[in-house]
Design a protein around this motif. Structure first.
Motif, PDB file in Angstrom:
ATOM      1  N   UNK A  25       0.848  -1.183   0.000  1.00  0.00           N
ATOM      2  CA  UNK A  25       0.000   0.000   0.000  1.00  0.00           C
ATOM      3  C   UNK A  25       0.886   1.236   0.000  1.00  0.00           C
ATOM      4  N   UNK A  26       0.537   2.183  -0.848  1.00  0.00           N
ATOM      5  CA  UNK A  26       1.271   3.436  -0.872  1.00  0.00           C
ATOM      6  C   UNK A  26       0.852   4.322   0.280  1.00  0.00           C
ATOM      7  N   UNK A  27       1.770   5.141   0.722  1.00  0.00           N
ATOM      8  CA  UNK A  27       1.494   6.173   1.717  1.00  0.00           C
ATOM      9  C   UNK A  27       1.283   7.470   0.955  1.00  0.00           C
ATOM     10  N   UNK A  28       0.102   8.079   1.143  1.00  0.00           N
ATOM     11  CA  UNK A  28      -0.217   9.331   0.463  1.00  0.00           C
ATOM     12  C   UNK A  28      -0.480  10.413   1.496  1.00  0.00           C
ATOM     13  N   UNK A  29       0.094  11.567   1.289  1.00  0.00           N
ATOM     14  CA  UNK A  29      -0.049  12.688   2.208  1.00  0.00           C
ATOM     15  C   UNK A  29      -1.314  13.479   1.854  1.00  0.00           C
ATOM     16  N   UNK A  30      -2.110  13.765   2.868  1.00  0.00           N
ATOM     17  CA  UNK A  30      -3.325  14.556   2.690  1.00  0.00           C
ATOM     18  C   UNK A  30      -2.970  16.021   2.906  1.00  0.00           C
ATOM     19  N   UNK A  31      -3.405  16.867   1.993  1.00  0.00           N
ATOM     20  CA  UNK A  31      -3.210  18.311   2.140  1.00  0.00           C
ATOM     21  C   UNK A  31      -4.540  19.012   1.892  1.00  0.00           C
ATOM     22  N   UNK A  32      -4.742  20.116   2.566  1.00  0.00           N
ATOM     23  CA  UNK A  32      -5.926  20.941   2.351  1.00  0.00           C
ATOM     24  C   UNK A  32      -5.657  22.326   2.911  1.00  0.00           C
ATOM     25  N   UNK A  33      -6.232  23.331   2.270  1.00  0.00           N
ATOM     26  CA  UNK A  33      -6.106  24.687   2.806  1.00  0.00           C
ATOM     27  C   UNK A  33      -7.270  25.016   3.740  1.00  0.00           C
ATOM     28  N   UNK A  34      -8.106  24.013   4.037  1.00  0.00           N
ATOM     29  CA  UNK A  34      -9.242  24.209   4.945  1.00  0.00           C
ATOM     30  C   UNK A  34      -8.849  24.053   6.418  1.00  0.00           C
ATOM     31  N   UNK A  35      -7.601  23.679   6.683  1.00  0.00           N
ATOM     32  CA  UNK A  35      -7.103  23.576   8.056  1.00  0.00           C
ATOM     33  C   UNK A  35      -5.771  24.308   8.150  1.00  0.00           C
ATOM     34  N   UNK A  58     -13.384  19.637  15.558  1.00  0.00           N
ATOM     35  CA  UNK A  58     -14.123  18.683  14.732  1.00  0.00           C
ATOM     36  C   UNK A  58     -14.332  19.207  13.308  1.00  0.00           C
ATOM     37  N   UNK A  59     -14.511  20.508  13.152  1.00  0.00           N
ATOM     38  CA  UNK A  59     -14.580  21.099  11.806  1.00  0.00           C
ATOM     39  C   UNK A  59     -13.265  20.856  11.082  1.00  0.00           C
ATOM     40  N   UNK A  60     -12.149  21.049  11.783  1.00  0.00           N
ATOM     41  CA  UNK A  60     -10.833  20.810  11.188  1.00  0.00           C
ATOM     42  C   UNK A  60     -10.644  19.327  10.866  1.00  0.00           C
ATOM     43  N   UNK A  61     -11.061  18.455  11.780  1.00  0.00           N
ATOM     44  CA  UNK A  61     -10.959  17.013  11.568  1.00  0.00           C
ATOM     45  C   UNK A  61     -11.760  16.610  10.327  1.00  0.00           C
ATOM     46  N   UNK A  62     -12.976  17.121  10.228  1.00  0.00           N
ATOM     47  CA  UNK A  62     -13.832  16.831   9.080  1.00  0.00           C
ATOM     48  C   UNK A  62     -13.168  17.294   7.779  1.00  0.00           C
TER      49      UNK A  62
END
Length: 132
Positions: free
Chosen positions: A6-16, A61-65
């Motif tokens: 399984x590949x490891x993929x980094x999650x990115x978002x400007x919402x947090x 929780x907003x950030x977690x979501x």
């Protein structure tokens, strides 16, 4: 017997807010999403939200979501959360807000009191979720 790769993929978002150390806000591998602990930081101000444990729980929780959604999943796919509280005496207040985000098919959860959290936050929440 071979094990699946399984590949490891980094999650990115400007919402947090950006990570405040050498870590990723989320990582996916296989069918799972792992989040870093989410602090109650308002992405617009970069500061811990005011208003006590309930306001801080809501923001965490907003950030977690946001991290889970950026990974391609949703809160209803969360299988485990860990809640870190600076004061276990605020558990019931945190739990009221938590229950408004997780309304059925509840994930497993641990809640622990810690000596301190980054930026003097009252709460930090992390999760593991399934990728649909």
């Amino acid at each position: 017997m071979s094990t699946p790769h399984h590949e490891k993929n980094i999650v990115t978002t400007d919402r947090v807010p950006k990570a405040i150390g050498p870590y990723s806000v989320g990582v996916t591998t296989g069918t799972l999403v792992f989040t870093a602990g989410q602090l109650p930081i308002d992405v617009a101000t970069g500061k811990i939200v005011e208003g006590g444990i309930q306001a801080q729980t809501r923001q965490a929780l907003i950030n977690l979501q946001a991290v889970i959604e950026a990974a391609g999943s949703s809160l209803d796919q969360v299988i485990k959360t860990t809640v870190f509280l600076q004061d276990m005496g605020e558990f019931a207040l945190m739990n009221e807000v938590y229950a408004s985000f997780f309304t059925s098919n509840y994930p497993a959860r641990s809640a622990v009191q810690v000596a301190a959290l980054p930026l003097n936050a009252a709460v930090e929440i992390e999760a593991v979720a399934l990728l649909p």
